[in-house]
Design an enzyme around this catalytic site. Structure first.
Site, PDB file in Angstrom:
ATOM      1  N   SER A 123      40.305  41.131  48.475  1.00 47.98           N
ATOM      2  CA  SER A 123      39.580  39.974  47.939  1.00 47.98           C
ATOM      3  C   SER A 123      39.936  39.734  46.487  1.00 47.98           C
ATOM      4  O   SER A 123      39.795  38.624  45.992  1.00 47.98           O
ATOM      5  CB  SER A 123      38.077  40.200  47.959  1.00 47.98           C
ATOM      6  OG  SER A 123      37.642  40.817  49.093  1.00 47.98           O
ATOM      7  N   HIS A 144      43.306  36.683  53.886  1.00 43.48           N
ATOM      8  CA  HIS A 144      41.955  36.964  53.376  1.00 43.48           C
ATOM      9  C   HIS A 144      40.895  36.316  54.264  1.00 43.48           C
ATOM     10  O   HIS A 144      40.737  35.090  54.276  1.00 43.48           O
ATOM     11  CB  HIS A 144      41.837  36.462  51.934  1.00 43.48           C
ATOM     12  CG  HIS A 144      40.531  36.811  51.297  1.00 43.48           C
ATOM     13  ND1 HIS A 144      39.805  35.932  50.523  1.00 43.48           N
ATOM     14  CD2 HIS A 144      39.808  37.947  51.336  1.00 43.48           C
ATOM     15  CE1 HIS A 144      38.697  36.529  50.107  1.00 43.48           C
ATOM     16  NE2 HIS A 144      38.677  37.742  50.587  1.00 43.48           N
ATOM     17  N   GLU A 156      42.239  32.565  54.090  1.00 42.14           N
ATOM     18  CA  GLU A 156      43.244  32.250  53.078  1.00 42.14           C
ATOM     19  C   GLU A 156      44.517  33.037  53.378  1.00 42.14           C
ATOM     20  O   GLU A 156      44.453  34.248  53.608  1.00 42.14           O
ATOM     21  CB  GLU A 156      42.719  32.638  51.691  1.00 42.14           C
ATOM     22  CG  GLU A 156      41.516  31.823  51.277  1.00 42.14           C
ATOM     23  CD  GLU A 156      40.885  32.299  49.978  1.00 42.14           C
ATOM     24  OE1 GLU A 156      40.364  31.452  49.247  1.00 42.14           O
ATOM     25  OE2 GLU A 156      40.908  33.511  49.686  1.00 42.14           O
ATOM     26  N   ASN A 194      36.922  32.284  46.280  1.00 41.74           N
ATOM     27  CA  ASN A 194      36.158  33.032  45.278  1.00 41.74           C
ATOM     28  C   ASN A 194      36.369  32.479  43.873  1.00 41.74           C
ATOM     29  O   ASN A 194      35.542  32.690  42.977  1.00 41.74           O
ATOM     30  CB  ASN A 194      36.499  34.521  45.341  1.00 41.74           C
ATOM     31  CG  ASN A 194      35.907  35.159  46.590  1.00 41.74           C
ATOM     32  OD1 ASN A 194      34.967  34.624  47.181  1.00 41.74           O
ATOM     33  ND2 ASN A 194      36.461  36.273  47.013  1.00 41.74           N
TER      34      ASN A 194
HETATM   35  N1  LIG Z   1      33.095  42.958  53.019  1.00 39.28           N
HETATM   36  C1  LIG Z   1      33.473  41.731  52.709  1.00 39.28           C
HETATM   37  O1  LIG Z   1      32.653  40.793  52.651  1.00 39.28           O
HETATM   38  C2  LIG Z   1      34.936  41.443  52.457  1.00 39.28           C
HETATM   39  C3  LIG Z   1      35.391  40.116  52.553  1.00 39.28           C
HETATM   40  C4  LIG Z   1      36.752  39.855  52.388  1.00 39.28           C
HETATM   41  C5  LIG Z   1      37.607  40.890  52.092  1.00 39.28           C
HETATM   42  N2  LIG Z   1      37.125  42.174  51.969  1.00 39.28           N
HETATM   43  C6  LIG Z   1      38.109  43.242  51.681  1.00 39.28           C
HETATM   44  O2  LIG Z   1      38.381  43.931  52.883  1.00 39.28           O
HETATM   45  C7  LIG Z   1      38.639  45.312  52.597  1.00 39.28           C
HETATM   46  C8  LIG Z   1      37.695  46.179  53.396  1.00 39.28           C
HETATM   47  O3  LIG Z   1      36.370  45.828  53.126  1.00 39.28           O
HETATM   48  P1  LIG Z   1      35.155  46.309  54.047  1.00 39.28           P
HETATM   49  O4  LIG Z   1      33.950  45.569  53.559  1.00 39.28           O
HETATM   50  O5  LIG Z   1      35.535  46.237  55.473  1.00 39.28           O
HETATM   51  O6  LIG Z   1      35.049  47.849  53.600  1.00 39.28           O
HETATM   52  P2  LIG Z   1      34.344  49.057  54.362  1.00 39.28           P
HETATM   53  O7  LIG Z   1      33.970  50.022  53.322  1.00 39.28           O
HETATM   54  O8  LIG Z   1      33.300  48.544  55.318  1.00 39.28           O
HETATM   55  O9  LIG Z   1      35.529  49.677  55.255  1.00 39.28           O
HETATM   56  C9  LIG Z   1      36.679  50.252  54.727  1.00 39.28           C
HETATM   57  C10 LIG Z   1      37.199  51.268  55.729  1.00 39.28           C
HETATM   58  O10 LIG Z   1      38.503  51.675  55.297  1.00 39.28           O
HETATM   59  C11 LIG Z   1      38.611  53.085  55.509  1.00 39.28           C
HETATM   60  N3  LIG Z   1      39.651  53.577  54.618  1.00 39.28           N
HETATM   61  C12 LIG Z   1      39.585  53.780  53.289  1.00 39.28           C
HETATM   62  N4  LIG Z   1      40.788  54.192  52.831  1.00 39.28           N
HETATM   63  C13 LIG Z   1      41.622  54.233  53.887  1.00 39.28           C
HETATM   64  C14 LIG Z   1      42.997  54.548  54.042  1.00 39.28           C
HETATM   65  N5  LIG Z   1      43.747  54.896  53.007  1.00 39.28           N
HETATM   66  N6  LIG Z   1      43.545  54.463  55.271  1.00 39.28           N
HETATM   67  C15 LIG Z   1      42.782  54.101  56.340  1.00 39.28           C
HETATM   68  N7  LIG Z   1      41.478  53.794  56.259  1.00 39.28           N
HETATM   69  C16 LIG Z   1      40.903  53.853  55.031  1.00 39.28           C
HETATM   70  C17 LIG Z   1      37.238  53.634  55.254  1.00 39.28           C
HETATM   71  O11 LIG Z   1      37.060  54.880  55.894  1.00 39.28           O
HETATM   72  C18 LIG Z   1      36.349  52.535  55.835  1.00 39.28           C
HETATM   73  O12 LIG Z   1      36.040  52.779  57.192  1.00 39.28           O
HETATM   74  C19 LIG Z   1      38.534  45.446  51.094  1.00 39.28           C
HETATM   75  O13 LIG Z   1      39.812  45.268  50.528  1.00 39.28           O
HETATM   76  C20 LIG Z   1      37.635  44.292  50.712  1.00 39.28           C
HETATM   77  O14 LIG Z   1      37.814  43.880  49.371  1.00 39.28           O
HETATM   78  C21 LIG Z   1      35.813  42.472  52.155  1.00 39.28           C
END
Ligand SMILES: NC(=O)c1ccc[n+]([C@@H]2O[C@H](COP(=O)([O-])OP(=O)(O)OC[C@H]3O[C@@H](n4cnc5c(N)ncnc54)[C@H](O)[C@@H]3O)[C@@H](O)[C@H]2O)c1
Length: 511
Positions: A123, A144, A156, A194
């Site tokens: 993000s 994204h 995106e 964003n």
């Molecule tokens: N949550 C949101 O609203 C949102 C929206 C758009 C983008 N994002 C982006 O998406 C990504 C994930 O967000 P999320 O909310 O799903 O996070 P989350 O914490 O729910 O999940 C992340 C997962 O990745 C795993 N993980 C961490 N490091 C790892 C690695 N090296 N290899 C494999 N697995 C690994 C963790 O164990 C966890 O299960 C981030 O980059 C975040 O910025 C989040």
């Protein structure tokens, strides 16, 4: 929905909130998914939850039992990253840390085939910086999604500086095949959505920090006074900040401001820094801008407009907006004075754009002056809320008379402290100005800016659409007024806006 996604086997790394949603979306499109997470239980939990989701969708009649079974059967867990070897595309949704994402992409490059595409769901990080960890950065792009992925119908697609055009096109086609809208956004802080979302909360916080109104009043104004096609914002900015929680939103506000090298339009507020430090995070901590009882905000009723017997005569200055204001006052039963100057008894009503009541009352008796925000509908009939602003010198009797008059048809009345541009004017003008800058900087195409903001942020209209509806010249006048009164460069109009306002062109007009 197209039947042929351009990738058949898709790896998803990270089985958290986003990874699960991405896996669900593309499994439903017929793609084979390999899900990998470093946490031993994460993928298995995700698989179980996805099974329950498909079952729920079947019960609701959103998919047939066969479709659910098929989608569930297409998602498999890869215990090791090497299990993604045959994937044509890998989408990364792991922790938001540049070092972790760069290390993952470097490893993935050695595992997948030479023509596989690697995409990041970051993000806030630079797609270019992630891609630079790869020997072939041309195969890397951003994709994204918004949360929850299956329901948020916009994605995106972000090229890094070295991304191949064909990779961008294939990812866009994949998004379209899922029924979502793909918008291409340049690799800049906040990408499109964003970035475009900066104006709403930041400007509301600026007004709050100036003491213009309290948080519930600002929320009510943005929900009820602002109207585009009959709709307002679903949540006020402070309700939204409480829902997102300040430990998430304050760092984003700071990061985007810093990444744009302290662009004043994005300047965050010390209010959120202090509240974050004090643990007033929002709904999840039980107190934010509102206090919560069992997750419901404790609301205090706003004061009801007074009823007064005899109203003073009303005088309005020359000008189109003031004339419309006079017509509303008259429709509400006021006696309108003619003449180039008000009589000694008259309530002086003003309709400023971008100016405060004090500046608008120059040359008039400020003790009898009250301004009304005329940016949105104010005539009786369709108006839910009117917003008044006295000068610091306005006598209470005149303000009370204005409140009684403008609440006499049952519309709610909010009273602000003096501010250049009321609340609605300043927040909407900033949203439009930032949207215009996104167009000016070629971050995204004008039509994509509006569509992505409506779908991604749930605004009642896109920023350029808001500007076209209210008039580019009106928005430019608000910003110029605010800039002149405050001297703050955050209010300098975008050049995209200024030129189109001067030329009488739509804000969608490309050059
Ligand atoms: N949550 C949101 O609203 C949102 C929206 C758009 C983008 N994002 C982006 O998406 C990504 C994930 O967000 P999320 O909310 O799903 O996070 P989350 O914490 O729910 O999940 C992340 C997962 O990745 C795993 N993980 C961490 N490091 C790892 C690695 N090296 N290899 C494999 N697995 C690994 C963790 O164990 C966890 O299960 C981030 O980059 C975040 O910025 C989040």
């Amino acid at each position: 929905m197209s039947k042929h996604p351009p990738f058949q086997r898709i790896g998803v790394v990270g089985a958290g909130a986003m990874g699960r949603g991405i896996a669900q979306l593309f499994a439903q499109c017929g793609c084979d998914i390999r899900l990998h997470d470093t946490q031993p239980d994460a993928s298995a939990n995700a698989l179980r939850e996805l099974g329950a989701t498909f079952e729920r969708l079947t019960q609701k009649g959103k998919m047939s039992a066969e479709e659910a079974q098929g989608a569930r059967g297409r998602i498999a867990v890869a215990d090791q990253l090497e299990g993604l070897a045959g994937c044509e595309l890998v989408i990364e949704a792991i922790v938001e840390r540049l070092d972790a994402k760069r290390a993952l992409f470097a490893r993935l490059e050695a595992i997948v085939g030479s023509d596989a595409v690697l995409a990041t769901n970051t993000s806030s990080l630079s797609v270019t910086a992630i891609a630079a960890a790869c020997t072939h950065p041309g195969r890397v792009a951003g994709i994204h999604f918004f949360n929850p992925v299956p329901l948020m119908k916009v994605v995106e697609v972000i090229p890094g500086v070295r991304t191949d055009a064909a990779v961008l096109e294939r990812l866009s086609a994949l998004v379209r095949s899922s029924g979502h809208r793909a918008v291409v956004a340049a690799d800049t802080p906040g990408f499109l959505v964003n970035h475009a979302g900066r104006g709403y909360g930041t400007e509301a916080l600026k007004a709050l920090s100036e003491g213009v109104a309290d948080a519930p009043t600002i929320d009510r104004i943005l929900r009820e006074q602002v109207r585009f096609g009959g709709n307002g914002f679903r949540l006020g900015p402070f309700e939204l900040l409480d829902l997102t929680a300040l430990d998430v939103s304050h760092p984003v506000m700071e990061s985007i401001y810093r990444q744009f090298y302290d662009e004043p339009r994005f300047r965050p507020s010390v209010l959120t820094a202090q509240r974050l430090a004090g643990g007033l995070l929002g709904r999840k901590s039980g107190e934010g801008f509102y206090r919560y009882d069992e997750n419901q905000p404790i609301l205090i009723d706003e004061p009801v407009a007074p009823v007064t017997g005899a109203l003073p005569p009303v005088w309005v200055p020359d000008g189109e907006r003031a004339a419309a204001l006079g017509a509303t006052a008259s429709a509400l039963g006021a006696t309108l004075e003619g003449g180039s100057q008000p009589s000694e008894q008259a309530l002086i009503l003003l309709a400023p754009l971008g100016l405060d009541a004090t500046a608008a009352a120059a040359g008039l008796d400020a003790t009898r002056a009250v301004a009304l925000d005329t940016l949105f509908e104010h005539a009786p009939g369709n108006c839910r809320r009117r917003v008044l602003m006295p000068t610091p010198a306005t006598r209470p009797a005149f303000l009370e008379a204005a409140r009684a008059l403008f609440g006499s048809d049952g519309a709610a009345v909010s009273v602000l402290r003096d501010s250049p541009g009321f609340i609605a004017q300043r927040v909407i003008a900033m949203i439009v100005s930032i949207g215009c800058e996104i167009a000016q900087q070629r971050i995204a195409a004008p039509e994509d800016i509006d569509a992505a903001v409506r779908a991604g942020l749930g605004y009642p209209a896109g920023p350029l659409e808001m500007g076209d509806t209210l008039g580019a010249a009106t928005i430019a006048a608000i910003l110029e007024g605010m800039h002149a009164v405050t001297g703050d460069p955050r209010y300098r109009p975008s050049q995209w806006l200024r030129r189109r306002a001067l030329l009488g062109l739509s804000l969608h007009h490309a050059d």
